[in-house]
Design a protein around this motif. Structure first.
Motif, mmCIF file in Angstrom:
data_model
loop_
_atom_site.group_PDB
_atom_site.id
_atom_site.type_symbol
_atom_site.label_atom_id
_atom_site.label_comp_id
_atom_site.label_asym_id
_atom_site.label_seq_id
_atom_site.Cartn_x
_atom_site.Cartn_y
_atom_site.Cartn_z
ATOM 1 N N VAL A 1 0.820 -1.210 0.000
ATOM 2 C CA VAL A 1 0.000 0.000 0.000
ATOM 3 C C VAL A 1 0.857 1.264 0.000
ATOM 4 C CG1 VAL A 1 -1.661 1.354 1.368
ATOM 5 C CG2 VAL A 1 -1.972 -1.118 1.105
ATOM 6 N N LEU A 2 1.963 1.265 0.736
ATOM 7 C CA LEU A 2 2.744 2.489 0.906
ATOM 8 C C LEU A 2 3.236 3.047 -0.430
ATOM 9 C CD1 LEU A 2 3.773 4.348 3.189
ATOM 10 C CD2 LEU A 2 5.944 3.091 3.099
ATOM 11 N N GLN B 1 1.679 10.268 5.465
ATOM 12 C CA GLN B 1 1.126 8.961 5.823
ATOM 13 C C GLN B 1 1.765 8.444 7.116
ATOM 14 O OE1 GLN B 1 -1.404 6.870 4.073
ATOM 15 N NE2 GLN B 1 -1.257 6.306 6.226
ATOM 16 N N ILE B 2 3.070 8.609 7.252
ATOM 17 C CA ILE B 2 3.742 8.140 8.469
ATOM 18 C C ILE B 2 3.274 8.941 9.685
ATOM 19 C CG2 ILE B 2 5.969 7.825 9.609
ATOM 20 C CD1 ILE B 2 7.191 7.357 6.829
ATOM 21 N N ILE C 1 4.056 -1.552 13.341
ATOM 22 C CA ILE C 1 3.632 -1.311 11.962
ATOM 23 C C ILE C 1 4.254 -2.371 11.079
ATOM 24 C CG2 ILE C 1 3.765 0.270 9.998
ATOM 25 C CD1 ILE C 1 3.790 2.575 11.951
ATOM 26 N N VAL C 2 3.441 -2.944 10.206
ATOM 27 C CA VAL C 2 3.908 -3.948 9.249
ATOM 28 C C VAL C 2 3.715 -3.380 7.851
ATOM 29 C CG1 VAL C 2 3.635 -6.314 8.406
ATOM 30 C CG2 VAL C 2 3.234 -5.794 10.833
ATOM 31 N N VAL C 3 4.814 -3.179 7.133
ATOM 32 C CA VAL C 3 4.784 -2.582 5.799
ATOM 33 C C VAL C 3 5.410 -3.537 4.803
ATOM 34 C CG1 VAL C 3 5.621 -0.692 4.353
ATOM 35 C CG2 VAL C 3 4.898 -0.227 6.701
ATOM 36 N N ALA C 4 4.650 -3.933 3.793
ATOM 37 C CA ALA C 4 5.173 -4.774 2.712
ATOM 38 C C ALA C 4 5.192 -3.968 1.426
ATOM 39 C CB ALA C 4 4.310 -6.018 2.537
ATOM 40 N N VAL C 5 6.353 -3.919 0.776
ATOM 41 C CA VAL C 5 6.507 -3.168 -0.475
ATOM 42 C C VAL C 5 7.430 -3.929 -1.425
ATOM 43 C CG1 VAL C 5 6.069 -0.841 0.433
ATOM 44 C CG2 VAL C 5 8.363 -1.823 0.598
ATOM 45 N N PRO C 6 7.307 -3.675 -2.739
ATOM 46 C CA PRO C 6 8.271 -4.247 -3.686
ATOM 47 C C PRO C 6 9.670 -3.689 -3.445
ATOM 48 C CG PRO C 6 6.313 -3.421 -4.814
ATOM 49 C CD PRO C 6 6.256 -2.903 -3.407
ATOM 50 N N ASN C 7 10.656 -4.451 -3.888
ATOM 51 C CA ASN C 7 12.058 -4.075 -3.683
ATOM 52 C C ASN C 7 12.753 -3.932 -5.031
ATOM 53 O OD1 ASN C 7 14.699 -3.755 -2.751
ATOM 54 N ND2 ASN C 7 14.985 -5.968 -2.468
ATOM 55 N N TYR C 8 13.012 -2.687 -5.434
ATOM 56 C CA TYR C 8 13.602 -2.458 -6.752
ATOM 57 C C TYR C 8 15.069 -2.904 -6.834
ATOM 58 C CZ TYR C 8 16.159 1.778 -5.240
ATOM 59 O OH TYR C 8 17.016 2.656 -4.638
ATOM 60 N N PRO D 1 1.622 4.500 -13.164
ATOM 61 C CA PRO D 1 1.882 5.446 -12.077
ATOM 62 C C PRO D 1 1.154 5.108 -10.786
ATOM 63 C CG PRO D 1 0.132 6.313 -13.411
ATOM 64 C CD PRO D 1 0.498 4.968 -14.011
ATOM 65 N N ARG D 2 0.574 3.905 -10.698
ATOM 66 C CA ARG D 2 -0.102 3.513 -9.455
ATOM 67 C C ARG D 2 0.912 3.425 -8.311
ATOM 68 N NH1 ARG D 2 -2.105 1.889 -13.794
ATOM 69 N NH2 ARG D 2 -0.329 0.493 -14.067
ATOM 70 N N HIS D 3 2.118 2.932 -8.630
ATOM 71 C CA HIS D 3 3.199 2.953 -7.644
ATOM 72 C C HIS D 3 3.960 4.264 -7.807
ATOM 73 C CE1 HIS D 3 3.419 -1.717 -7.124
ATOM 74 N NE2 HIS D 3 2.206 -1.219 -6.919
ATOM 75 N N LEU D 4 3.805 5.117 -6.827
ATOM 76 C CA LEU D 4 4.390 6.451 -6.881
ATOM 77 C C LEU D 4 5.804 6.474 -6.316
ATOM 78 C CD1 LEU D 4 1.214 8.297 -5.570
ATOM 79 C CD2 LEU D 4 1.961 8.115 -7.948
ATOM 80 N N TRP D 5 6.104 5.490 -5.465
ATOM 81 C CA TRP D 5 7.408 5.398 -4.804
ATOM 82 C C TRP D 5 7.907 3.962 -4.886
ATOM 83 C CZ3 TRP D 5 8.522 10.297 -3.916
ATOM 84 C CH2 TRP D 5 7.477 11.173 -3.636
#
Length: 282
Positions: free
Chosen positions: A153-154, A163-164, A177-184, A202-206
């Protein structure tokens, strides 16, 4: 959120919806990539207008969707088990709750659950599962949650710092807090380059690294306690990446690349997606 756009990283297409072109720029201090241009709040919803946006649907029309939901069922059990390693049962908030499956799994494990989901379509599906999801966090009380989860989500949030700050407001002192994100920085990201599905502009902004997560949350009094792999993601992302690169889902090649990515990550720690466990110290 403003970042230092120190270096052009890559230019790529929105493969799934608009076919428009976007660039990623690197903030070298944070090791964070930013999507440029970032759509405005008014523009952003149109990039989600697709029946193929799978986290907002319970569809099982294709082999891919059936496989996705089969794996999701396994992952839900792993997620609820994982959270109990870091926090006893209590009040849990899931941001970006989708159609509510994780919340139902957590509820079955004894958590008091609350969910936030901006998509009206997804909220309607969740309502059919006896879940009432909020469209935003505005009316949620301060310091009322023991655990806040953000499963992929982040990367969708326009302003990460804001957001933080919201997470800090909602979380109890000592909460998790549990944050799951892709890892470039993963092998599969490097292998597929501009076709890597987890860029999902552009759905993933970061686009985050461990350094980015640790610095961004650390500046708000959050301490990084653990980093864990999401091994299934290497296969899922490789399969979509094959579709974008070759025009079809090459299951055998995607499986091979997913295996290779996980094998490389076993040495480097750079899995396709990572789960960050953070604790609110104040």
């Amino acid at each position: 959120m403003n970042i230092n756009q120190d270096k052009h990283f890559i230019t790529l297409l929105d493969h799934s919806v608009s076919k428009e072109s976007f660039s990623l720029f690197l903030d070298e201090n944070l090791a964070l990539l930013a999507t440029v241009p970032q759509p405005s709040a008014d523009q952003l919803p149109k990039y989600y207008e697709s029946d193929d946006y799978i986290s907002h649907t319970d569809g099982k029309r294709t082999l891919f969707e059936k496989a996705y939901h089969f794996v999701k069922g396994i992952a839900l059990k792993q997620k609820t088990k994982l959270i109990l390693k870091y926090q006893n049962r209590g009040a849990l908030l899931d941001l970006g709750a989708g159609t509510g499956d994780f919340l139902n799994a957590a509820k079955a494990e004894g958590w008091q659950v609350t969910g936030v989901e901006p998509s009206e379509k997804a909220r309607e599906i969740a309502a059919g599962k006896n879940l009432t999801l909020y469209p935003d966090t505005a009316n949620l009380p301060d310091h009322s949650f023991d655990v806040i989860t953000m499963w992929h989500v982040l990367e969708h949030v326009p302003d990460v710092n804001s957001q933080i700050i919201t997470l800090k407001r909602l979380l109890k002192p000592g909460g998790t807090i549990v944050v799951a994100v892709p890892n470039y920085k993963s092998y599969d990201a490097n292998y597929y380059g501009e076709y890597w599905a987890a860029y999902d502009v552009p759905r993933h902004l970061w686009h985050f690294s461990r350094t980015a997560i640790e610095k961004l949350f650390g500046s708000h009094g959050m301490v990084l306690k653990d980093v864990l792999p999401m091994k299934f993601d290497a296969f899922y992302v490789a399969l979509l990446s094959e579709k974008y690169q070759a025009g079809k889902m090459n299951y055998f090649k995607a499986f091979r690349i997913g295996l290779r990515s996980n094998a490389k990550a076993a040495k480097t720690g750079e899995y396709s997606s990572l789960i960050y466990i953070l604790q609110n110290k104040s």
